[in-house]
Motif scaffolding. Structure first.
Motif: not given
Length: 303
Positions: A164-184
């Motif tokens: 599931e490459g679309g859910h690769t973590v690409v930033t450590l900013d805790p405000k980046e919470r826009y993914c549909g799966c709920g992940g940061t």
């Protein structure tokens, strides 16, 4: 000669019939589409799973009826984590999460007189399979990013793993919470349509990229972030799987600018054995993913 049917369900559903020997399949006849309006990108989101099966069957039935011989296999490509015919999760089509799609769709098809094995796979994997299938090189490593409502990562040959490459973590900013799966910090939380709408609220994705070209500072900053995130995810795949060719396709490929992507990717990959990668944009082409779904279904019969 072998007949198979390929079906792809993403922002819409498309289906086609394949003929030919394994490794030399080609699409035959028309490609069916639901909904018919090519600009409709959210018609499937609220459709209950049971109704989705009926729509899928309604696309498959005329293709099977028009075949000159029995259909050997039916491949159905969908977004999300798919293993052993079960859609374990699908953030962008949540109604199919947890369903035994191969089994459920197979039962609907049998009720309509269609008896063929059903193989379900990830939609980005179908694109990768279709790319190698068009050239007959089923032993070649292909990696694909699909950019749309969600972000998919596909590879061929298929191998064990979630991918599931679309859910690769690409930033450590805790405000980046826009993914549909709920992940940061996820790639899809930056690049996906839902994420872009949540981030801007007052703009559609098309407007964001248009305003960026017109000099809007906020939109220009985001467009750079969009490309940098994709570069980071690609760099991660290079470091994990080695160099090679990466393809980019899908509904939102219209937003991708390869020179910008390369400018961000080059500083991220510095080890000399990994520098022989290449990037290529593919215009959206339903025939490639349909072909890939059918090829994967036929190959699955021998796995």
């Amino acid at each position: 000669m072998t007949t198979a049917i390929g079906v792809v369900m993403t922002e819409h559903i498309v289906a086609g019939r394949l003929t030919g020997s394994l490794g030399q399949q080609k699409l035959e006849g028309e490609i069916l589409r639901y909904p018919s309006d090519p600009l409709e990108s959210e018609a499937l989101i609220g459709l209950p799973a049971g109704e989705l099966y009926e729509v899928l069957a309604s696309e498959i039935a005329p293709l099977a009826a028009a075949a000159n011989e029995p259909v050997s296999a039916i491949g159905v490509a969908v977004p999300g984590i798919v293993r052993n015919g079960v859609v374990e999760d699908s953030p962008n089509l949540q109604q199919i999460k947890g369903v035994r799609m191969a089994e459920a769709l197979g039962e609907v098809l049998v009720s309509k007189g269609i008896k063929a094995s059903v193989h379900v796979l990830n939609d980005a994997d179908a694109v990768a399979a279709g790319l190698v299938g068009t050239g007959g090189h089923l032993d070649r490593l292909i990696r694909v990013w699909t950019l749309g409502n969600g972000i998919g990562y596909g590879r061929w040959p298929q191998s064990d793993g979630v991918w599931e490459g679309g859910h690769t973590v690409v930033t450590l900013d805790p405000k980046e919470r826009y993914c549909g799966c709920g992940g940061t910090g996820h790639l899809e939380g930056i690049m996906g349509n839902r994420a872009m709408r949540l981030r801007f609220l007052d703009l559609e994705p098309e407007e964001i990229f248009t305003l960026a070209k017109q000099g809007d500072a906020r939109c220009r900053e985001f467009v750079d972030l969009w490309h940098r995130a994709l570069a980071a995810a690609t760099a991660s795949m290079i470091h994990l799987g080695g160099p090679g060719k990466f393809y980019y396709t899908g509904l939102n490929i219209r937003f991708l600018e390869l020179p910008i992507l390369r400018s961000f990717l080059e500083p991220m990959v510095r080890m000399s054995p990994l520098l022989s990668y290449s990037l290529e944009v593919l215009p959206p082409d339903d025939s490639i993913s349909i072909l890939g779904a059918g090829v994967a279904a036929l190959r699955a019969q021998s796995w």
